[in-house]
Design a protein around this motif. Structure first.
Motif, PDB file in Angstrom:
ATOM      1  N   PRO A 155       0.813  -1.222   0.000  1.00 24.58           N
ATOM      2  CA  PRO A 155       0.000   0.000   0.000  1.00 24.58           C
ATOM      3  C   PRO A 155       0.846   1.272   0.000  1.00 24.58           C
ATOM      4  N   ARG A 156       1.904   1.279   0.790  1.00 29.01           N
ATOM      5  CA  ARG A 156       2.758   2.472   0.806  1.00 29.01           C
ATOM      6  C   ARG A 156       3.451   2.660  -0.538  1.00 29.01           C
ATOM      7  N   ARG A 157       3.927   1.597  -1.139  1.00 31.95           N
ATOM      8  CA  ARG A 157       4.630   1.729  -2.418  1.00 31.95           C
ATOM      9  C   ARG A 157       3.690   2.260  -3.501  1.00 31.95           C
ATOM     10  N   LEU A 158       2.443   1.775  -3.482  1.00 33.14           N
ATOM     11  CA  LEU A 158       1.486   2.273  -4.463  1.00 33.14           C
ATOM     12  C   LEU A 158       1.163   3.740  -4.214  1.00 33.14           C
ATOM     13  N   ARG A 159       0.967   4.107  -2.960  1.00 31.62           N
ATOM     14  CA  ARG A 159       0.600   5.485  -2.611  1.00 31.62           C
ATOM     15  C   ARG A 159       1.722   6.463  -2.957  1.00 31.62           C
ATOM     16  N   ASP A 160       2.967   6.061  -2.647  1.00 28.81           N
ATOM     17  CA  ASP A 160       4.104   6.962  -2.834  1.00 28.81           C
ATOM     18  C   ASP A 160       4.832   6.735  -4.156  1.00 28.81           C
ATOM     19  N   ARG A 161       4.276   5.855  -4.987  1.00 28.72           N
ATOM     20  CA  ARG A 161       4.847   5.557  -6.304  1.00 28.72           C
ATOM     21  C   ARG A 161       6.312   5.129  -6.196  1.00 28.72           C
ATOM     22  N   LEU A 162       6.549   4.184  -5.307  1.00 24.33           N
ATOM     23  CA  LEU A 162       7.891   3.656  -5.109  1.00 24.33           C
ATOM     24  C   LEU A 162       8.105   2.419  -5.976  1.00 24.33           C
ATOM     25  N   PRO A 163       9.339   2.156  -6.383  1.00 22.31           N
ATOM     26  CA  PRO A 163       9.605   0.953  -7.183  1.00 22.31           C
ATOM     27  C   PRO A 163       9.216  -0.320  -6.433  1.00 22.31           C
ATOM     28  N   LEU A 164       8.890  -1.358  -7.210  1.00 27.98           N
ATOM     29  CA  LEU A 164       8.464  -2.637  -6.635  1.00 27.98           C
ATOM     30  C   LEU A 164       9.604  -3.645  -6.682  1.00 27.98           C
ATOM     31  N   ASN A 165       9.631  -4.539  -5.671  1.00 23.34           N
ATOM     32  CA  ASN A 165      10.579  -5.653  -5.694  1.00 23.34           C
ATOM     33  C   ASN A 165      10.227  -6.617  -6.817  1.00 23.34           C
ATOM     34  N   PRO A 166      11.227  -7.191  -7.482  1.00 19.99           N
ATOM     35  CA  PRO A 166      10.928  -8.253  -8.452  1.00 19.99           C
ATOM     36  C   PRO A 166      10.500  -9.529  -7.740  1.00 19.99           C
ATOM     37  N   GLN A 167       9.634 -10.286  -8.375  1.00 23.88           N
ATOM     38  CA  GLN A 167       9.180 -11.571  -7.820  1.00 23.88           C
ATOM     39  C   GLN A 167      10.187 -12.670  -8.171  1.00 23.88           C
ATOM     40  N   ARG A 168      10.413 -13.564  -7.222  1.00 22.43           N
ATOM     41  CA  ARG A 168      11.321 -14.688  -7.459  1.00 22.43           C
ATOM     42  C   ARG A 168      10.482 -15.968  -7.546  1.00 22.43           C
ATOM     43  N   GLU A 169       9.988 -16.244  -8.740  1.00 26.39           N
ATOM     44  CA  GLU A 169       9.033 -17.330  -8.923  1.00 26.39           C
ATOM     45  C   GLU A 169       9.602 -18.688  -8.550  1.00 26.39           C
ATOM     46  N   GLU A 170      10.893 -18.865  -8.711  1.00 24.17           N
ATOM     47  CA  GLU A 170      11.492 -20.162  -8.401  1.00 24.17           C
ATOM     48  C   GLU A 170      11.441 -20.484  -6.910  1.00 24.17           C
ATOM     49  N   LEU A 171      11.092 -19.487  -6.079  1.00 26.93           N
ATOM     50  CA  LEU A 171      11.043 -19.678  -4.631  1.00 26.93           C
ATOM     51  C   LEU A 171       9.615 -19.625  -4.081  1.00 26.93           C
ATOM     52  N   PHE A 172       8.627 -19.591  -4.960  1.00 25.59           N
ATOM     53  CA  PHE A 172       7.247 -19.441  -4.494  1.00 25.59           C
ATOM     54  C   PHE A 172       6.837 -20.557  -3.528  1.00 25.59           C
ATOM     55  N   TYR A 173       7.216 -21.797  -3.817  1.00 24.10           N
ATOM     56  CA  TYR A 173       6.653 -22.941  -3.083  1.00 24.10           C
ATOM     57  C   TYR A 173       7.709 -23.839  -2.429  1.00 24.10           C
ATOM     58  N   VAL A 174       8.938 -23.363  -2.295  1.00 32.80           N
ATOM     59  CA  VAL A 174      10.025 -24.273  -1.913  1.00 32.80           C
ATOM     60  C   VAL A 174      10.194 -24.432  -0.403  1.00 32.80           C
ATOM     61  N   GLY A 175       9.515 -23.645   0.395  1.00 33.50           N
ATOM     62  CA  GLY A 175       9.681 -23.718   1.830  1.00 33.50           C
ATOM     63  C   GLY A 175      10.818 -22.826   2.305  1.00 33.50           C
ATOM     64  N   GLY A 176      10.807 -22.487   3.604  1.00 34.97           N
ATOM     65  CA  GLY A 176      11.859 -21.671   4.171  1.00 34.97           C
ATOM     66  C   GLY A 176      11.632 -20.187   3.988  1.00 34.97           C
ATOM     67  N   ALA A 177      12.567 -19.391   4.535  1.00 31.84           N
ATOM     68  CA  ALA A 177      12.427 -17.941   4.550  1.00 31.84           C
ATOM     69  C   ALA A 177      12.773 -17.299   3.215  1.00 31.84           C
ATOM     70  N   GLU A 178      13.667 -17.930   2.445  1.00 28.49           N
ATOM     71  CA  GLU A 178      14.099 -17.311   1.200  1.00 28.49           C
ATOM     72  C   GLU A 178      12.932 -17.210   0.228  1.00 28.49           C
ATOM     73  N   GLY A 179      12.755 -16.018  -0.316  1.00 30.43           N
ATOM     74  CA  GLY A 179      11.637 -15.797  -1.214  1.00 30.43           C
ATOM     75  C   GLY A 179      10.296 -15.768  -0.507  1.00 30.43           C
ATOM     76  N   TYR A 180      10.317 -15.619   0.804  1.00 28.43           N
ATOM     77  CA  TYR A 180       9.084 -15.649   1.605  1.00 28.43           C
ATOM     78  C   TYR A 180       9.041 -14.451   2.550  1.00 28.43           C
ATOM     79  N   THR A 181       9.940 -14.414   3.499  1.00 31.18           N
ATOM     80  CA  THR A 181       9.966 -13.311   4.459  1.00 31.18           C
ATOM     81  C   THR A 181      11.157 -12.386   4.266  1.00 31.18           C
ATOM     82  N   ASP A 182      11.941 -12.578   3.210  1.00 31.84           N
ATOM     83  CA  ASP A 182      13.155 -11.778   3.031  1.00 31.84           C
ATOM     84  C   ASP A 182      13.014 -10.677   1.982  1.00 31.84           C
TER      85      ASP A 182
END
Length: 371
Positions: free
Chosen positions: A332-359
């Motif tokens: 919401p803040r990024r949309l409101r302030d027109r800030l750049p977005l993080n790229p998505q790391r699709e290879e980590l969508f379903y693999v488990g663990g923190a990488e590509g999840y909470t980082d």
């Protein structure tokens, strides 16, 4: 007209803004479908959403066929959800549980070799990820043929939804969303290329929406209409499910949900130029908007400009963001302030663990400036 960042009331739930987080399966639960502590971090990070709709959550073992996805039918699962909902509330957010029965998309591996259930004896196309056998690393297998649910089994399905809704409230959720989209069980009853029944649940549109109506009414009777929402996908083919005449079908479904009084309806409907290719039919949400008077949220490849345009045109009351929210915890803040977005790391969508999840970093952590 309201902006994306204005509050909205949906039944008993006060949402601080109209930028919602749509359900996103992430595969971070245990093999026994119990939520894990890292999920509290993930959802807490995204608590600035006006409303978080959780990843799809199984109402029963019969209905859950996704590896490491969470459930909400057991006491252990309920207890594991409690710190997650508490974390979101402590961060000022609102969160509802998406109740899921996958129908024919449950592989028999999850059912001790028994066939999955559906509206009719059909088989989903493609393959599904299952747990590896002890002697094999293979985790993808072709779907197995479903058996038709007997009419006398429908009350048991309704009871599973009732129990799941009760459990969601006990676990601290603000409400629930019934997953009736994307080719899963209720959608398999709705659409005529998957429903070949000749009883009161098949044939006419009124019969094919019967299960949706009964599930929604049971959940409303259990936790209240003001805490109940539904997801529909008035799109073309999805996971092998489609309909020959979708406009009157989804108009009837929306009218039924309006009659029952569910607080919100969130819909996945592809838009031109979207991530799932070009739509094969005109949009149906405008006709649904005419018959459904509750809060309506749209979801499909929106950005800040197109989302606000949908609100300005009166097409929707809120917009749900999926993968964009996955990669941007402070969306919401990024949309409101027109800030750049993080790229998505699709290879980590379903693999488990923190990488590509909470980082994924917030804008502050990345020291971003407006574009």
């Amino acid at each position: 007209m309201p902006s994306l960042f204005d509050p909205i009331q949906l039944g008993a739930i006060h949402a601080a803004n109209r930028v919602w987080m749509s359900p996103l399966t992430r595969g971070r639960s245990t093999r026994g479908h119990v939520p894990t502590p890292i999920m509290a971090d993930y959802y807490r990070q995204r608590a600035s959403a006006g409303l978080i709709i959780t990843e799809a959550t199984g109402i029963s073992q019969q209905g859950l066929g996704w590896a490491y996805a969470p459930g909400i039918w057991s006491e252990e699962q309920v207890e594991a959800w409690k710190p997650i909902t508490a974390a979101v509330h402590e961060a000022g957010g609102r969160i509802v549980s998406q109740l899921w029965h996958m129908g024919r998309l449950v592989h028999s591996d999850f059912l001790g070799g028994e066939p999955p259930v559906s509206s009719s004896a059909t088989t989903a196309p493609g393959e599904v990820r299952t747990y590896p056998a002890e002697d094999s690393g293979e985790i993808k297998r072709p779907y197995t043929q479903a058996r038709p649910l007997r009419t006398d089994e429908i009350p048991g399905i309704l009871a599973d939804y009732e129990r799941a809704a009760q459990n969601a409230i006990r676990a601290g959720f603000d409400g629930v969303q019934i997953h009736a989209a994307n080719g899963y069980l209720i959608d398999q009853f709705l659409r005529d290329n998957a429903n070949f029944r000749e009883d009161e649940y098949g044939g006419s549109i009124e019969n094919r929406i019967r299960l949706l109506r009964e599930v929604s009414q049971r959940v409303v009777d259990t936790i209240g209409a003001d805490r109940t929402g539904v997801r529909l996908s008035p799109n073309g083919e999805v996971q092998g499910v489609n309909d020959s005449n979708p406009a009157p079908l989804f108009e009837a479904a929306a009218a039924a949900l309006d009659e029952i009084g569910v607080a919100f309806l969130e819909m996945r409907e592809p838009r031109p130029g979207g991530s799932r290719g070009e739509p094969d039919q005109p949009p149906i949400h405008p006709v649904m908007r005419k018959v459904y008077r509750g809060v309506l949220a749209l979801n499909s490849d929106y950005d800040a400009e197109s989302a606000q345009a949908a609100l300005d045109a009166g097409e929707a009351d809120a917009i749900a963001f999926g993968r964009t929210f996955l990669a941007n915890p402070d969306l919401p803040r990024r949309l409101r302030d027109r800030l750049p977005l993080n790229p998505q790391r699709e290879e980590l969508f379903y693999v488990g663990g923190a990488e590509g999840y909470t980082d994924y970093p917030t804008a502050d952590e990345a020291a971003l400036q407006p574009a």
